[in-house]
Write a protein that holds these residues in place. Structure first.
Motif, PDB file in Angstrom:
ATOM      1  N   ARG A   1       0.842  -1.187   0.000  1.00 43.80           N
ATOM      2  CA  ARG A   1       0.000   0.000   0.000  1.00 43.80           C
ATOM      3  C   ARG A   1       0.885   1.249   0.000  1.00 43.80           C
ATOM      4  NH1 ARG A   1      -5.226  -0.632   0.423  1.00 43.80           N
ATOM      5  NH2 ARG A   1      -5.401   1.616   0.734  1.00 43.80           N
ATOM      6  N   PHE A   2       0.468   2.253  -0.745  1.00 41.52           N
ATOM      7  CA  PHE A   2       1.166   3.530  -0.682  1.00 41.52           C
ATOM      8  C   PHE A   2       0.843   4.184   0.655  1.00 41.52           C
ATOM      9  CE2 PHE A   2       0.609   2.907  -5.319  1.00 41.52           C
ATOM     10  CZ  PHE A   2       1.953   2.906  -5.673  1.00 41.52           C
ATOM     11  N   PRO A   3       1.836   4.762   1.322  1.00 35.51           N
ATOM     12  CA  PRO A   3       1.604   5.282   2.686  1.00 35.51           C
ATOM     13  C   PRO A   3       0.679   6.481   2.747  1.00 35.51           C
ATOM     14  CG  PRO A   3       3.809   5.821   1.920  1.00 35.51           C
ATOM     15  CD  PRO A   3       3.241   4.872   0.918  1.00 35.51           C
ATOM     16  N   SER A   4       0.519   7.178   1.641  1.00 39.01           N
ATOM     17  CA  SER A   4      -0.386   8.334   1.607  1.00 39.01           C
ATOM     18  C   SER A   4      -1.001   8.411   0.214  1.00 39.01           C
ATOM     19  CB  SER A   4       0.361   9.631   1.936  1.00 39.01           C
ATOM     20  OG  SER A   4       1.410   9.856   1.011  1.00 39.01           O
ATOM     21  N   PRO A   5      -2.130   9.102   0.069  1.00 39.78           N
ATOM     22  CA  PRO A   5      -2.780   9.174  -1.246  1.00 39.78           C
ATOM     23  C   PRO A   5      -1.838   9.740  -2.314  1.00 39.78           C
ATOM     24  CG  PRO A   5      -4.244   9.986   0.469  1.00 39.78           C
ATOM     25  CD  PRO A   5      -2.903   9.793   1.118  1.00 39.78           C
ATOM     26  N   LEU A   6      -1.853   9.117  -3.489  1.00 38.27           N
ATOM     27  CA  LEU A   6      -1.036   9.603  -4.592  1.00 38.27           C
ATOM     28  C   LEU A   6      -1.637  10.868  -5.186  1.00 38.27           C
ATOM     29  CD1 LEU A   6      -0.075   6.310  -6.467  1.00 38.27           C
ATOM     30  CD2 LEU A   6       1.117   7.467  -4.590  1.00 38.27           C
ATOM     31  N   ILE A   7      -0.767  11.664  -5.782  1.00 39.45           N
ATOM     32  CA  ILE A   7      -1.155  12.949  -6.363  1.00 39.45           C
ATOM     33  C   ILE A   7      -1.166  12.810  -7.874  1.00 39.45           C
ATOM     34  CG2 ILE A   7      -0.539  15.378  -6.564  1.00 39.45           C
ATOM     35  CD1 ILE A   7       1.111  14.904  -3.901  1.00 39.45           C
ATOM     36  N   GLU A   8      -2.268  13.177  -8.494  1.00 31.66           N
ATOM     37  CA  GLU A   8      -2.364  13.094  -9.951  1.00 31.66           C
ATOM     38  C   GLU A   8      -1.695  14.306 -10.597  1.00 31.66           C
ATOM     39  OE1 GLU A   8      -5.771  13.055 -13.467  1.00 31.66           O
ATOM     40  OE2 GLU A   8      -6.298  12.387 -11.437  1.00 31.66           O
TER      41      GLU A   8
ATOM     42  N   ALA B   1       6.536  20.963 -11.576  1.00 33.94           N
ATOM     43  CA  ALA B   1       7.395  20.429 -10.524  1.00 33.94           C
ATOM     44  C   ALA B   1       8.341  19.401 -11.122  1.00 33.94           C
ATOM     45  CB  ALA B   1       6.560  19.794  -9.416  1.00 33.94           C
ATOM     46  N   THR B   2       9.550  19.346 -10.591  1.00 27.73           N
ATOM     47  CA  THR B   2      10.504  18.306 -10.944  1.00 27.73           C
ATOM     48  C   THR B   2      10.394  17.196  -9.914  1.00 27.73           C
ATOM     49  OG1 THR B   2      12.027  19.876 -11.982  1.00 27.73           O
ATOM     50  CG2 THR B   2      12.931  17.754 -11.318  1.00 27.73           C
ATOM     51  N   VAL B   3      10.246  15.952 -10.389  1.00 23.85           N
ATOM     52  CA  VAL B   3      10.036  14.820  -9.492  1.00 23.85           C
ATOM     53  C   VAL B   3      11.093  13.756  -9.741  1.00 23.85           C
ATOM     54  CG1 VAL B   3       7.568  15.304  -9.452  1.00 23.85           C
ATOM     55  CG2 VAL B   3       8.450  13.592 -11.042  1.00 23.85           C
ATOM     56  N   HIS B   4      11.275  12.898  -8.746  1.00 22.04           N
ATOM     57  CA  HIS B   4      12.230  11.798  -8.868  1.00 22.04           C
ATOM     58  C   HIS B   4      11.600  10.651  -9.645  1.00 22.04           C
ATOM     59  CE1 HIS B   4      15.472   9.088  -7.985  1.00 22.04           C
ATOM     60  NE2 HIS B   4      14.704   8.268  -7.301  1.00 22.04           N
ATOM     61  N   CYS B   5      12.363  10.105 -10.595  1.00 21.08           N
ATOM     62  CA  CYS B   5      11.914   8.962 -11.397  1.00 21.08           C
ATOM     63  C   CYS B   5      12.840   7.792 -11.084  1.00 21.08           C
ATOM     64  CB  CYS B   5      11.946   9.305 -12.883  1.00 21.08           C
ATOM     65  SG  CYS B   5      11.586   7.915 -13.975  1.00 21.08           S
TER      66      CYS B   5
ATOM     67  N   VAL C   1      -0.104  10.810 -14.711  1.00 17.48           N
ATOM     68  CA  VAL C   1       0.821  10.123 -13.817  1.00 17.48           C
ATOM     69  C   VAL C   1       0.384  10.339 -12.381  1.00 17.48           C
ATOM     70  CG1 VAL C   1       2.768  10.306 -15.428  1.00 17.48           C
ATOM     71  CG2 VAL C   1       2.406  12.108 -13.734  1.00 17.48           C
ATOM     72  N   PHE C   2       0.918   9.495 -11.493  1.00 13.65           N
ATOM     73  CA  PHE C   2       0.565   9.574 -10.081  1.00 13.65           C
ATOM     74  C   PHE C   2       1.846   9.597  -9.260  1.00 13.65           C
ATOM     75  CE2 PHE C   2      -3.044   7.880 -12.283  1.00 13.65           C
ATOM     76  CZ  PHE C   2      -4.117   8.539 -11.692  1.00 13.65           C
ATOM     77  N   LEU C   3       1.894  10.498  -8.297  1.00 12.89           N
ATOM     78  CA  LEU C   3       3.097  10.781  -7.537  1.00 12.89           C
ATOM     79  C   LEU C   3       2.890  10.514  -6.053  1.00 12.89           C
ATOM     80  CD1 LEU C   3       3.615  14.365  -9.019  1.00 12.89           C
ATOM     81  CD2 LEU C   3       4.423  12.216 -10.046  1.00 12.89           C
ATOM     82  N   SER C   4       3.957  10.075  -5.391  1.00 12.16           N
ATOM     83  CA  SER C   4       3.942   9.967  -3.933  1.00 12.16           C
ATOM     84  C   SER C   4       4.761  11.117  -3.352  1.00 12.16           C
ATOM     85  CB  SER C   4       4.526   8.626  -3.478  1.00 12.16           C
ATOM     86  OG  SER C   4       5.881   8.502  -3.883  1.00 12.16           O
ATOM     87  N   ARG C   5       4.455  11.472  -2.110  1.00 14.99           N
ATOM     88  CA  ARG C   5       5.183  12.551  -1.442  1.00 14.99           C
ATOM     89  C   ARG C   5       5.945  11.952  -0.259  1.00 14.99           C
ATOM     90  NH1 ARG C   5       4.988  17.974  -1.465  1.00 14.99           N
ATOM     91  NH2 ARG C   5       3.064  17.999  -2.687  1.00 14.99           N
TER      92      ARG C   5
ATOM     93  N   PRO D   1      10.840  16.079  -3.077  1.00 15.48           N
ATOM     94  CA  PRO D   1       9.870  15.399  -2.213  1.00 15.48           C
ATOM     95  C   PRO D   1       8.890  14.493  -2.946  1.00 15.48           C
ATOM     96  CG  PRO D   1       9.295  17.717  -2.467  1.00 15.48           C
ATOM     97  CD  PRO D   1      10.637  17.544  -3.105  1.00 15.48           C
ATOM     98  N   LEU D   2       8.709  14.703  -4.248  1.00 20.85           N
ATOM     99  CA  LEU D   2       7.746  13.924  -5.013  1.00 20.85           C
ATOM    100  C   LEU D   2       8.440  12.848  -5.840  1.00 20.85           C
ATOM    101  CD1 LEU D   2       5.448  16.815  -6.311  1.00 20.85           C
ATOM    102  CD2 LEU D   2       4.955  15.227  -4.440  1.00 20.85           C
ATOM    103  N   SER D   3       7.824  11.657  -5.887  1.00 19.73           N
ATOM    104  CA  SER D   3       8.336  10.551  -6.687  1.00 19.73           C
ATOM    105  C   SER D   3       7.249  10.066  -7.631  1.00 19.73           C
ATOM    106  CB  SER D   3       8.783   9.385  -5.792  1.00 19.73           C
ATOM    107  OG  SER D   3       9.912   9.726  -5.037  1.00 19.73           O
ATOM    108  N   TRP D   4       7.643   9.756  -8.834  1.00 16.35           N
ATOM    109  CA  TRP D   4       6.732   9.233  -9.846  1.00 16.35           C
ATOM    110  C   TRP D   4       6.538   7.745  -9.581  1.00 16.35           C
ATOM    111  CZ3 TRP D   4       8.308   9.425 -15.741  1.00 16.35           C
ATOM    112  CH2 TRP D   4       7.255   8.905 -16.524  1.00 16.35           C
ATOM    113  N   GLU D   5       5.282   7.328  -9.400  1.00 19.74           N
ATOM    114  CA  GLU D   5       4.967   5.946  -9.080  1.00 19.74           C
ATOM    115  C   GLU D   5       4.273   5.199 -10.219  1.00 19.74           C
ATOM    116  OE1 GLU D   5       6.002   4.565  -6.445  1.00 19.74           O
ATOM    117  OE2 GLU D   5       6.345   6.153  -4.987  1.00 19.74           O
TER     118      GLU D   5
END
Length: 233
Positions: free
Chosen positions: A2-9, A31-35, A51-55, A64-68
């Motif tokens: 499970r993702f620990p928090s809701p993903l961000i679209e 925003a620049t995110v980690h891939c 895409v959906f991102l975790s924080r 702080p944001l990662s591409w999931e």
């Protein structure tokens, strides 16, 4: 998992420098995110894709944001190559991979071979030690057929050779492909992308290395290992 928090679209603008991507956030800001994916990501990096991102909960993290996940081919595909090991561990612990069930202990990142670490080592129950190498797969160039690898992987070929040596030493060795997409019906080696890996794969299988592949069910809340898929010739 499970993702620990809701993903961000968000909407993908571009992926670049292997580990970076620019996205358009819901409010319109960029925003620049980690891939977390060193591969080619063929078919999984089209600009404009949803895409959906975790924080991250770490306030000191530079990005702080990662591409999931990405929406592709009518469904969700997981692109974070850091997840398959955890997915495999959870599935083995839950007994949902029968070929790897029933062991007394499971250890991670155990040294073996030539300066390598095996992803999972299963021991006990009066059975040979079982060395499990986990690989992520998400390339799909034909509907239903997942492929690995999506880029040249000398490291992957080295791991296959070392698994063959494990079998020769009297242990059990398993290559487990975790397919982070729900539309896979089989998995094949992408020999045109990496002929050396294809050769190493054939040699390892001939030496007694077991090859397993499982597809995943994905949602914006979790990823779970689902049923087995056959390996295509």
């Amino acid at each position: 998992m499970r993702f620990p928090s809701p993903l961000i679209e968000a909407r993908l603008i571009r992926r670049y420098k292997r580990f970076l991507a620019d996205v358009e956030m819901p409010g319109g800001e960029v925003a620049t995110v980690h891939c977390a994916n060193p591969g080619a990501m063929t078919g999984l990096a089209a600009p404009g894709s949803r895409v959906f991102l975790s924080r991250s909960a770490n306030p000191k993290r530079k990005l702080p944001l990662s591409w999931e996940l990405i929406e592709a081919d009518g469904g969700l595909v997981g692109i974070n190559t850091a997840h398959p090991n955890r997915l495999a561990e959870e599935a083995i612990a839950a007994g949902t991979i029968p070929e790897l069930a029933g062991y007394a202990a499971m250890a991670r990142e155990v040294r073996y071979g030539r300066n390598s670490r095996i992803d999972i080592l299963l021991t006990g129950s009066g059975r040979p030690d079982t060395y499990v190498e986990v690989k992520n797969a998400h390339l799909m160039r034909r509907p239903g057929l997942a492929e690995f690898p999506d880029s040249v992987t000398a490291r992957g070929a080295k791991h296959l050779a070392e698994l063959g040596e494990v079998v020769a030493a009297g242990h059990r060795a398993v290559m487990l492909f975790i397919i982070q997409r729900g539309d896979a019906r089989s998995l094949a080696v992408a020999r045109d992308i990496d002929p050396a890996y294809g050769k190493a794969f054939d040699e390892a299988r001939g030496a007694g290395v077991e090859m397993l592949a499982r597809r995943c069910d994905l949602s914006i809340g979790q990823i779970t290992v689902a049923e087995a898929v056959p390996l295509a010739d």
